[in-house]
Design a protein around this motif. Structure first.
Motif, PDB file in Angstrom:
ATOM      1  N   PHE A   5       5.700   7.365   7.479  1.00 44.48           N
ATOM      2  CA  PHE A   5       6.737   6.492   6.913  1.00 44.48           C
ATOM      3  C   PHE A   5       6.143   5.940   5.622  1.00 44.48           C
ATOM      4  O   PHE A   5       5.263   5.097   5.653  1.00 44.48           O
ATOM      5  N   TYR A   6       6.580   6.472   4.498  1.00 46.48           N
ATOM      6  CA  TYR A   6       5.955   6.182   3.207  1.00 46.48           C
ATOM      7  C   TYR A   6       6.470   4.872   2.602  1.00 46.48           C
ATOM      8  O   TYR A   6       7.673   4.689   2.420  1.00 46.48           O
ATOM      9  N   THR A   7       5.530   3.980   2.279  1.00 50.55           N
ATOM     10  CA  THR A   7       5.881   2.752   1.574  1.00 50.55           C
ATOM     11  C   THR A   7       6.109   3.066   0.104  1.00 50.55           C
ATOM     12  O   THR A   7       5.287   3.718  -0.545  1.00 50.55           O
ATOM     13  N   MET A   8       7.223   2.575  -0.425  1.00 49.09           N
ATOM     14  CA  MET A   8       7.583   2.791  -1.835  1.00 49.09           C
ATOM     15  C   MET A   8       7.343   1.510  -2.634  1.00 49.09           C
ATOM     16  O   MET A   8       7.358   0.403  -2.092  1.00 49.09           O
ATOM     17  N   GLY A   9       7.160   1.688  -3.940  1.00 48.62           N
ATOM     18  CA  GLY A   9       6.955   0.533  -4.803  1.00 48.62           C
ATOM     19  C   GLY A   9       5.486   0.348  -5.123  1.00 48.62           C
ATOM     20  O   GLY A   9       4.662   1.235  -4.928  1.00 48.62           O
ATOM     21  N   MET A  10       5.138  -0.847  -5.590  1.00 47.29           N
ATOM     22  CA  MET A  10       3.756  -1.101  -5.997  1.00 47.29           C
ATOM     23  C   MET A  10       3.532  -2.591  -6.189  1.00 47.29           C
ATOM     24  O   MET A  10       4.356  -3.290  -6.768  1.00 47.29           O
ATOM     25  N   ARG A  11       2.405  -3.065  -5.657  1.00 43.31           N
ATOM     26  CA  ARG A  11       1.911  -4.400  -5.986  1.00 43.31           C
ATOM     27  C   ARG A  11       0.451  -4.248  -6.390  1.00 43.31           C
ATOM     28  O   ARG A  11      -0.034  -3.127  -6.569  1.00 43.31           O
ATOM     29  N   CYS A  12      -0.266  -5.323  -6.538  1.00 39.35           N
ATOM     30  CA  CYS A  12      -1.665  -5.257  -6.933  1.00 39.35           C
ATOM     31  C   CYS A  12      -2.530  -4.851  -5.734  1.00 39.35           C
ATOM     32  O   CYS A  12      -2.059  -4.792  -4.596  1.00 39.35           O
ATOM     33  N   ILE A  13      -3.796  -4.563  -5.983  1.00 46.85           N
ATOM     34  CA  ILE A  13      -4.701  -4.150  -4.914  1.00 46.85           C
ATOM     35  C   ILE A  13      -4.769  -5.209  -3.824  1.00 46.85           C
ATOM     36  O   ILE A  13      -4.683  -4.906  -2.632  1.00 46.85           O
ATOM     37  N   GLN A  41      11.136   6.661   4.247  1.00 42.71           N
ATOM     38  CA  GLN A  41      10.586   5.819   3.191  1.00 42.71           C
ATOM     39  C   GLN A  41      11.011   4.376   3.411  1.00 42.71           C
ATOM     40  O   GLN A  41      12.131   4.106   3.855  1.00 42.71           O
ATOM     41  N   ALA A  42      10.111   3.457   3.085  1.00 37.36           N
ATOM     42  CA  ALA A  42      10.386   2.036   3.279  1.00 37.36           C
ATOM     43  C   ALA A  42      10.127   1.269   1.988  1.00 37.36           C
ATOM     44  O   ALA A  42       9.147   1.532   1.283  1.00 37.36           O
ATOM     45  N   PHE A  43      11.012   0.324   1.698  1.00 38.30           N
ATOM     46  CA  PHE A  43      10.820  -0.579   0.562  1.00 38.30           C
ATOM     47  C   PHE A  43      10.848  -1.999   1.112  1.00 38.30           C
ATOM     48  O   PHE A  43      11.801  -2.389   1.793  1.00 38.30           O
ATOM     49  N   VAL A  44       9.797  -2.763   0.784  1.00 35.64           N
ATOM     50  CA  VAL A  44       9.645  -4.099   1.364  1.00 35.64           C
ATOM     51  C   VAL A  44       9.800  -5.153   0.265  1.00 35.64           C
ATOM     52  O   VAL A  44       8.880  -5.365  -0.531  1.00 35.64           O
ATOM     53  N   PRO A  45      10.935  -5.832   0.196  1.00 35.71           N
ATOM     54  CA  PRO A  45      11.128  -6.876  -0.827  1.00 35.71           C
ATOM     55  C   PRO A  45      10.449  -8.186  -0.421  1.00 35.71           C
ATOM     56  O   PRO A  45      11.079  -9.170  -0.070  1.00 35.71           O
ATOM     57  N   GLU A  57       0.831  -1.205   0.000  1.00 34.38           N
ATOM     58  CA  GLU A  57       0.000   0.000   0.000  1.00 34.38           C
ATOM     59  C   GLU A  57       0.868   1.257   0.000  1.00 34.38           C
ATOM     60  O   GLU A  57       1.090   1.878   1.039  1.00 34.38           O
ATOM     61  N   PRO A  58       1.398   1.636  -1.171  1.00 29.33           N
ATOM     62  CA  PRO A  58       2.313   2.780  -1.245  1.00 29.33           C
ATOM     63  C   PRO A  58       1.615   4.128  -1.101  1.00 29.33           C
ATOM     64  O   PRO A  58       0.406   4.257  -1.280  1.00 29.33           O
ATOM     65  N   MET A  59       2.412   5.127  -0.774  1.00 29.23           N
ATOM     66  CA  MET A  59       1.991   6.527  -0.749  1.00 29.23           C
ATOM     67  C   MET A  59       0.816   6.783   0.198  1.00 29.23           C
ATOM     68  O   MET A  59      -0.057   7.588  -0.076  1.00 29.23           O
TER      69      MET A  59
END
Length: 338
Positions: free
Chosen positions: A72-80, A122-126, A28-30
């Motif tokens: 703390f903003y999540t970066m990236g994108m996945r599906c809904i 900002q956070a990026f979750v692999p 859930e970015p931004m």
């Protein structure tokens, strides 16, 4: 569907008054909560390839609203619905698309939140397929925090190597005390062994995953102890050690139920987690979820007879059931005392 945070009047103001930073999950970015907020019939597909302007407009709406507060903003994108990105198939397509998403998100943050984008948390979750994309050459700015994940069942899959530990953004943890997905959910009881939580989180801390710890919890009541252990370690990594872990459990029980009841309940708690380490109660149907719905009703394979032996290993199944019966007897004895 849970009501999105920003749909609750006064929520962000209340959080800000308490010094609470708001964040969102890995998918859930931004600061958007997609399941409750993205309406396909109004906005079209949540597809960055075919609907880039629509998705960006959706993010901008929230950034304008959230910008004045600490987040703390999540970066990236996945599906809904917590699956891979729409509109991409090959690994390289996924990598190129995700790179474009992150580059664009940085521009949006710089425009609507703070011109000095490196100062914005900002956070990026692999998580799941995103880790494979990351390893395929994704370029992440050094100030973004890497949030490493477990395998959904309590075992960390990756932590920062020596070079990644030098990143300005540092690293963190996304951990599961419950899970909804394949091969099987566990959302009934809280069955993760305290020793496993301690071992994995101590290793994460030692690898400098210290900036942000997030935990997936299905229900606060049955997860009360495991969650407190996780949070105690997040607050002070030296609050518990291998030699004091049992005492930590005992202290929690005595605080919650009284000294006499707590001391009697400790053996039951220890035995419960031991049995869960053999097999979680949720897995006793010996089936799987999220399979082919054309082959299986609702995607669930049928419940089948146990693989525990009735004859081998000293009557494995009976011994397992007898151990739970012993726990039940302790609880029956203690219940009138509470």
């Amino acid at each position: 569907i849970t009501t999105p945070f920003y749909f609750v009047p006064g929520a962000k103001e209340a959080a800000d008054s308490c010094g609470i930073l708001i964040g969102t999950s890995h998918c859930e970015p931004m600061m958007r909560n997609n399941v409750g907020e993205w309406k396909v019939n109004e906005r079209g597909d949540y597809n960055y390839i075919t609907n880039r302007e629509g998705v960006q407009s959706y993010w901008i709406e929230r950034l304008k609203e959230a910008g004045p507060y600490e987040n703390f903003y999540t970066m990236g994108m996945r599906c809904i619905h917590d699956s891979g990105m729409e509109g991409v198939k090959t690994l390289q397509e996924k990598t190129d698309a995700l790179q474009q998403v992150i580059d664009d998100q940085r521009k949006l943050l710089s425009k609507y939140v703070d011109k000095d984008v490196e100062k914005i948390p900002q956070a990026f979750v692999p998580y799941k397929e995103v880790l494979q994309i990351m390893e395929n050459g994704l370029q992440l700015p050094e100030d973004i925090t890497l949030i490493w994940c477990d395998d959904n069942y309590g075992y960390m899959t990756r932590l920062s190597d020596k070079e990644q530990q030098k990143r300005n953004g540092g690293a963190g943890v996304y951990y599961h005390l419950s899970y909804w997905g394949r091969p099987h959910d566990y959302m009934w009881l809280c069955t993760t062994q305290p020793g496993l939580i301690y071992s994995e989180m101590k290793q994460a801390y030692d690898c400098n995953a210290r900036r942000l710890w997030g935990v997936n919890v299905h229900d606060l009541k049955p997860a009360a102890y495991d969650l407190e252990l996780f949070l105690d370690m997040a607050w002070n990594i030296n609050s518990v050690s291998p030699s004091t872990l049992v005492e930590h459990q005992k202290s929690w029980l005595c605080r919650e139920f009284g000294k006499e009841a707590g001391e009697k309940l400790l053996p039951a708690m220890l035995e419960f987690y031991r049995l869960c380490g053999i097999r979680k109660p949720e897995f006793m149907g010996w089936n799987q979820v999220e399979l082919d719905k054309k082959k299986y009703t609702k995607g669930w394979s049928p419940v089948k007879n146990t693989d525990f032996s009735l004859t081998e290993f000293g009557g494995e199944l009976d011994r397992y059931l007898e151990s739970y019966e012993a726990i039940k007897e302790i609880l029956s004895e203690v219940e009138p005392m509470i």
